[in-house]
Motif scaffolding. Structure first.
Motif, PDB file in Angstrom:
ATOM      1  N   UNK A 167       1.487  -1.185   0.012  1.00 20.35           N
ATOM      2  CA  UNK A 167       0.582   0.505  -0.123  1.00 20.35           C
ATOM      3  C   UNK A 167       0.789   1.345   0.324  1.00 20.35           C
ATOM      4  N   UNK A 168       0.389   2.465  -0.454  1.00 18.43           N
ATOM      5  CA  UNK A 168       0.807   3.511  -0.077  1.00 18.43           C
ATOM      6  C   UNK A 168       1.821   3.668   1.368  1.00 18.43           C
ATOM      7  N   UNK A 169       1.580   3.510   2.315  1.00 21.66           N
ATOM      8  CA  UNK A 169       2.689   3.037   3.679  1.00 21.66           C
ATOM      9  C   UNK A 169       3.821   2.740   3.550  1.00 21.66           C
ATOM     10  N   UNK A 170       4.044   1.802   2.179  1.00 16.91           N
ATOM     11  CA  UNK A 170       5.766   0.911   1.428  1.00 16.91           C
ATOM     12  C   UNK A 170       6.532   1.870   1.124  1.00 16.91           C
ATOM     13  N   UNK A 171       6.336   3.076   0.553  1.00 11.89           N
ATOM     14  CA  UNK A 171       6.915   4.002  -0.027  1.00 11.89           C
ATOM     15  C   UNK A 171       7.395   5.903   0.726  1.00 11.89           C
TER      16      UNK A 171
END
Length: 333
Positions: free
Chosen positions: A261-265
């Motif tokens: 998800x976005x939290x992995x970037x």
């Protein structure tokens, strides 16, 4: 099967007795050297000359990535499989324009086969059949340019055009507002999907390099990718065949199953990259995929994806030696 070791922590990697030893502020760990195929270093890891001598003796390649996950380089130990005859044949096929073009065309053929295989796989599972059919037809028409190419540069241009068509299907396959393709961007990637593609491709390039080291082939002499300005190029050629079925399909799985998800970037100046948690998750799932097996038609038995890469290299070697014309691997799932 030997394992790939991924190191994300900071610490010191050294030889201790007859084993590898990794020490951080929090822990100390022995790593069985006989069970290690290659090492990917993402953290700030100190190594010594004694360590490099040891991994060279054990025929272990060490791949380095910087803080942002970009490939930096490899410690490629002295060749342990020497066959001057194979290297001469490899050079001969590079210098002879016709022979180089023939082989380069086969790499492109293999890449196109895999890209269309991926599209056809999702065509049978998604409602946008018409759109995917149009892309397949367009790719088939562009293949004529591949067949007619008179130079490697023309060949690469045609392959690049086909890859753009292939990438245009990603938004249909993924369907996620946080992972929109838009267009291919690199160094740095401009969105999350491009960050995944770049990171995954760089890992597969190094995997191919590790497998080349286990053969008589010289990684410095590629055919589709020019040899003159790169340290290694044969691994780039071979990776073209495996990127769609290894990297791209893994990305589709990770996003569609909401594992990423976005939290992995993380955002950087002008770009976006996987953060450490994202890179750990990606390589963990990639390793699982590399260990899964597929049925090999010619061998009549199941082999892992990593083994498939090695088998591809053996086929290239036979082609160079004039024993059998190279036919790139074609997935049939």
């Amino acid at each position: 099967m030997k394992k790939t070791l991924y190191i994300f922590q900071n610490g010191e990697l050294r030889r201790k007795d007859n084993s590898l030893y990794f020490e951080t502020e929090e822990r100390k760990r022995y790593i069985p050297v006989e069970n290690t195929n290659d090492i990917y270093i993402f953290g700030e890891v100190d190594v010594s000359k004694k360590f490099l001598e040891f991994v060279a003796q054990k025929e272990i390649i060490v791949h380095y990535f910087n803080h942002h996950g970009y490939y930096v380089g490899s410690f490629y130990p002295r060749e342990h499989l020497n066959a001057g005859h194979v290297i001469l044949k490899q050079a001969e096929h590079y210098i002879d324009n016709a022979k180089r073009l023939d082989l380069a065309r086969l790499f492109v053929k293999g890449a196109i086969q895999q890209m269309t295989r991926v599209i056809k796989y999702y065509r049978s599972r998604l409602p946008e059949t018409d759109v995917l059919d149009r892309v397949l037809v367009a790719i088939e028409q562009e293949e004529e340019r591949v067949k007619q190419a008179q130079t490697v540069e023309q060949l690469m241009a045609a392959e690049g055009h086909i890859r753009e068509m292939y990438y245009s299907t990603f938004d249909i396959i993924i369907r996620h507002p946080d992972f929109v393709f838009e267009k291919r961007t690199k160094r740095p990637p401009h969105n999350r999907l491009n960050a995944l593609i770049s990171f995954g491709n760089s890992i597969v390039y190094t995997m191919c390099l590790s497998e080349i080291y286990k053969t008589y082939l010289d990684p410095r002499i590629g055919f589709l990718h020019s040899t003159n300005f790169r340290r290694f190029s044969l691994n780039l050629d071979v990776a073209e065949i495996f990127k769609p079925i290894i990297v791209d399909r893994l990305i589709f799985t990770l996003v569609n199953k909401k594992m990423l998800s976005a939290k992995h970037f993380e955002k950087l100046t002008g770009g976006i990259l996987l953060n450490e948690e994202g890179r750990k998750l990606f390589v963990s799932e990639l390793e699982k995929k590399m260990q899964t097996t597929v049925q090999h038609r010619h061998l009549g038995k199941s082999v892992s994806y990593r083994r498939l890469i090695r088998l591809e290299l053996y086929k290239i070697q036979k082609h160079l030696l004039g024993e059998k014309t190279y036919e790139p691997y074609a997935a049939k799932w």
